[in-house]
Design a protein around this motif. Structure first.
Motif, PDB file in Angstrom:
ATOM      1  N   GLY A   1       0.796  -1.226   0.000  1.00  0.00           N
ATOM      2  CA  GLY A   1       0.000   0.000   0.000  1.00  0.00           C
ATOM      3  C   GLY A   1       0.824   1.270   0.000  1.00  0.00           C
ATOM      4  N   LEU A   2       2.095   1.172  -0.360  1.00  0.00           N
ATOM      5  CA  LEU A   2       2.966   2.345  -0.364  1.00  0.00           C
ATOM      6  C   LEU A   2       3.106   2.968  -1.751  1.00  0.00           C
ATOM      7  CD1 LEU A   2       5.753   1.065   2.052  1.00  0.00           C
ATOM      8  CD2 LEU A   2       3.963   2.760   2.537  1.00  0.00           C
ATOM      9  N   VAL A   3       2.712   2.246  -2.775  1.00  0.00           N
ATOM     10  CA  VAL A   3       2.624   2.773  -4.138  1.00  0.00           C
ATOM     11  C   VAL A   3       1.255   2.386  -4.664  1.00  0.00           C
ATOM     12  CG1 VAL A   3       3.469   2.535  -6.513  1.00  0.00           C
ATOM     13  CG2 VAL A   3       5.103   2.739  -4.641  1.00  0.00           C
ATOM     14  N   ASP A   4       0.594   3.331  -5.322  1.00  0.00           N
ATOM     15  CA  ASP A   4      -0.749   3.084  -5.845  1.00  0.00           C
ATOM     16  C   ASP A   4      -0.673   2.545  -7.268  1.00  0.00           C
ATOM     17  OD1 ASP A   4      -3.754   3.743  -5.139  1.00  0.00           O
ATOM     18  OD2 ASP A   4      -3.452   4.284  -7.247  1.00  0.00           O
ATOM     19  N   GLU A   5      -1.581   1.664  -7.622  1.00  0.00           N
ATOM     20  CA  GLU A   5      -1.598   1.090  -8.968  1.00  0.00           C
ATOM     21  C   GLU A   5      -1.820   2.144 -10.043  1.00  0.00           C
ATOM     22  OE1 GLU A   5      -4.718  -1.661  -8.297  1.00  0.00           O
ATOM     23  OE2 GLU A   5      -3.368  -3.334  -7.847  1.00  0.00           O
ATOM     24  N   ASP A   6      -2.434   3.271  -9.666  1.00  0.00           N
ATOM     25  CA  ASP A   6      -2.694   4.351 -10.625  1.00  0.00           C
ATOM     26  C   ASP A   6      -1.691   5.495 -10.496  1.00  0.00           C
ATOM     27  OD1 ASP A   6      -5.057   3.229 -11.828  1.00  0.00           O
ATOM     28  OD2 ASP A   6      -6.107   3.691  -9.962  1.00  0.00           O
ATOM     29  N   GLU A   7      -0.611   5.268  -9.777  1.00  0.00           N
ATOM     30  CA  GLU A   7       0.371   6.326  -9.567  1.00  0.00           C
ATOM     31  C   GLU A   7       1.214   6.545 -10.827  1.00  0.00           C
ATOM     32  OE1 GLU A   7       3.798   7.534  -6.277  1.00  0.00           O
ATOM     33  OE2 GLU A   7       2.364   5.932  -5.876  1.00  0.00           O
ATOM     34  N   TYR A   8       1.582   7.792 -11.045  1.00  0.00           N
ATOM     35  CA  TYR A   8       2.460   8.134 -12.157  1.00  0.00           C
ATOM     36  C   TYR A   8       3.905   7.949 -11.696  1.00  0.00           C
ATOM     37  CZ  TYR A   8      -1.639  10.179 -14.386  1.00  0.00           C
ATOM     38  OH  TYR A   8      -2.870  10.364 -14.959  1.00  0.00           O
ATOM     39  N   LEU A   9       4.589   6.950 -12.258  1.00  0.00           N
ATOM     40  CA  LEU A   9       5.943   6.623 -11.847  1.00  0.00           C
ATOM     41  C   LEU A   9       6.925   6.875 -12.982  1.00  0.00           C
ATOM     42  CD1 LEU A   9       5.400   3.197 -10.017  1.00  0.00           C
ATOM     43  CD2 LEU A   9       5.590   5.466  -8.968  1.00  0.00           C
ATOM     44  N   ALA A  10       8.166   7.101 -12.598  1.00  0.00           N
ATOM     45  CA  ALA A  10       9.268   7.152 -13.560  1.00  0.00           C
ATOM     46  C   ALA A  10      10.316   6.129 -13.121  1.00  0.00           C
ATOM     47  CB  ALA A  10       9.887   8.541 -13.611  1.00  0.00           C
ATOM     48  N   ILE A  11      10.889   5.437 -14.090  1.00  0.00           N
ATOM     49  CA  ILE A  11      11.927   4.436 -13.829  1.00  0.00           C
ATOM     50  C   ILE A  11      13.136   4.806 -14.673  1.00  0.00           C
ATOM     51  CG2 ILE A  11      12.538   1.996 -13.954  1.00  0.00           C
ATOM     52  CD1 ILE A  11       9.451   1.444 -14.014  1.00  0.00           C
ATOM     53  N   ASN A  12      14.272   4.990 -14.018  1.00  0.00           N
ATOM     54  CA  ASN A  12      15.512   5.282 -14.726  1.00  0.00           C
ATOM     55  C   ASN A  12      16.456   4.091 -14.570  1.00  0.00           C
ATOM     56  OD1 ASN A  12      14.668   8.086 -15.127  1.00  0.00           O
ATOM     57  ND2 ASN A  12      15.032   8.292 -12.935  1.00  0.00           N
ATOM     58  N   ALA A  13      17.278   3.837 -15.572  1.00  0.00           N
ATOM     59  CA  ALA A  13      18.152   2.665 -15.477  1.00  0.00           C
ATOM     60  C   ALA A  13      19.377   2.833 -16.367  1.00  0.00           C
ATOM     61  CB  ALA A  13      17.392   1.403 -15.882  1.00  0.00           C
ATOM     62  N   VAL A  14      20.444   2.150 -15.983  1.00  0.00           N
ATOM     63  CA  VAL A  14      21.637   2.058 -16.822  1.00  0.00           C
ATOM     64  C   VAL A  14      22.091   0.607 -16.834  1.00  0.00           C
ATOM     65  CG1 VAL A  14      23.206   2.624 -14.903  1.00  0.00           C
ATOM     66  CG2 VAL A  14      23.950   2.965 -17.289  1.00  0.00           C
ATOM     67  N   SER A  15      22.489   0.141 -18.002  1.00  0.00           N
ATOM     68  CA  SER A  15      22.912  -1.242 -18.178  1.00  0.00           C
ATOM     69  C   SER A  15      24.243  -1.288 -18.902  1.00  0.00           C
ATOM     70  CB  SER A  15      21.877  -2.016 -18.997  1.00  0.00           C
ATOM     71  OG  SER A  15      22.349  -3.317 -19.331  1.00  0.00           O
ATOM     72  N   GLY A  16      24.967  -2.395 -18.711  1.00  0.00           N
ATOM     73  CA  GLY A  16      26.138  -2.665 -19.527  1.00  0.00           C
ATOM     74  C   GLY A  16      25.716  -2.976 -20.955  1.00  0.00           C
ATOM     75  N   TYR A  17      26.643  -2.810 -21.873  1.00  0.00           N
ATOM     76  CA  TYR A  17      26.289  -2.931 -23.294  1.00  0.00           C
ATOM     77  C   TYR A  17      25.992  -4.358 -23.732  1.00  0.00           C
ATOM     78  CZ  TYR A  17      31.371  -3.867 -23.697  1.00  0.00           C
ATOM     79  OH  TYR A  17      32.645  -4.354 -23.550  1.00  0.00           O
ATOM     80  N   SER A  18      26.330  -5.364 -22.926  1.00  0.00           N
ATOM     81  CA  SER A  18      26.047  -6.745 -23.310  1.00  0.00           C
ATOM     82  C   SER A  18      24.554  -7.009 -23.453  1.00  0.00           C
ATOM     83  CB  SER A  18      26.646  -7.721 -22.295  1.00  0.00           C
ATOM     84  OG  SER A  18      26.146  -7.449 -20.994  1.00  0.00           O
TER      85      SER A  18
END
Length: 305
Positions: free
Chosen positions: A132-149
């Motif tokens: 109950g700490l994040v709502d299913e209708d919440e506007y979220l942003a996800i940032n990520a960085v990955s190795g090139y593999s």
């Protein structure tokens, strides 16, 4: 007991790492197709027929074709592609997702391996929605960085030839292939904004979930919900921010099947970031496939990992 395993697409990055994790295990016998016949449908169907379990390390369309090729045969499948991750007929291969997920994987004939970015995102978001700490209708942003593999042979070659930039952001059209599985397996009803990027390192990944805080959603509450969810898990750990320090290093868990989640922020200014670190070729790909194989065959879940 010995189990026969066929890796369809073993020449690719994920397939090679799965093979390395399995080839020395006494309880596993690897089935191989003559390299000259690896695209021969008859040879591949023979391999599927001989196998107790097959792992598909193929592009999406080729994975769908492989499933048809194996139709009617007594072989269980793990698909490492995106093709079946939101298909209700397939069990999602993230054992730590829910209390009964490991049992569902153990009894399944068809298991879809999670994507690398989505493994980190789902691991953070799903427990927070359940708490109950994040709502299913919440506007979220996800940032990520990955190795090139994670970009496959073409991107690997571009970096190894020295022609790629040190860092780039992509997927800006918000149609990245991992978004549907993030939504389906967290329960989000609003599409999150997803900003993936690639750095000049081969393996490793950090996925970030920025959140605004309030009286209920504090850094302590976020940490507690995640720590409770993953208590006792072998391959997912939730650690205090102080154990990590001010810098998150995406390569910290390379060569392992671990994922580390931490909560960072300041309740006074109302801002926090939850971060998941994993090896995009470990828990984000080949490691996850081997973990699922171990569960499906009732073997030691840590074997090969």
């Amino acid at each position: 007991m010995e189990y026969s395993i066929f890796i369809d697409g073993e020449a690719g990055t994920t397939g090679l790492q799965i093979r390395e994790r399995l080839e020395s295990r006494e309880e596993i016998r690897l089935i191989q197709v003559d390299p000259a016949r690896r695209k021969d449908a008859d040879a591949r169907r023979e391999a599927f027929a001989e196998a107790d379990l097959a792992i598909l390390c193929l592009p999406d369309e080729a994975a769908r074709e492989a499933v048809e090729l194996a139709r009617g045969l007594d072989v269980r499948l793990i698909d490492a592609s995106t093709a079946h991750r939101v298909d209700e007929r397939w069990t999602f291969g993230f054992p730590e997702l829910a209390a009964d997920q490991r049992d569902r994987i153990a009894s399944a004939r068809l298991v879809s391996n999670p994507g690398c970015y989505s493994t980190g995102a789902i691991a953070m978001i799903a427990p927070l929605i359940a708490a109950g700490l994040v709502d299913e209708d919440e506007y979220l942003a996800i940032n990520a960085v990955s190795g090139y593999s994670g970009g496959g042979k073409a991107l690997i070659a571009e970096y190894e030839d020295g022609g790629a930039p040190d860092h780039f952001v992509y997927g800006l059209n918000q149609r990245h292939k991992h978004i549907p599985e993030i939504m389906v397996h967290t329960g989000l009803r609003v599409q999150p904004i997803f900003a993936p990027s690639v750095g000049n390192f081969a393996q490793g990944m950090a996925v970030q979930l920025p959140l605004h805080l309030d009286e209920q959603r504090t850094t302590a509450a976020l940490f507690e919900a995640l720590a409770d969810h993953y208590a006792g898990q072998q391959f997912v750990e939730v650690v205090e921010a102080g154990e990590i320090g001010a810098r998150i290093v995406p390569t910290d868990l390379n060569g392992t099947n671990m994922m580390r989640i931490s909560v960072h922020g300041d309740d006074d200014n109302g801002c926090a970031t939850v971060v998941a670190v994993l090896d995009n070729l470990g828990k984000g790909a080949s490691g996850a496939a081997v973990q699922n194989l171990n569960i499906m065959l009732d073997l030691d879940e840590e074997a090969g990992l």
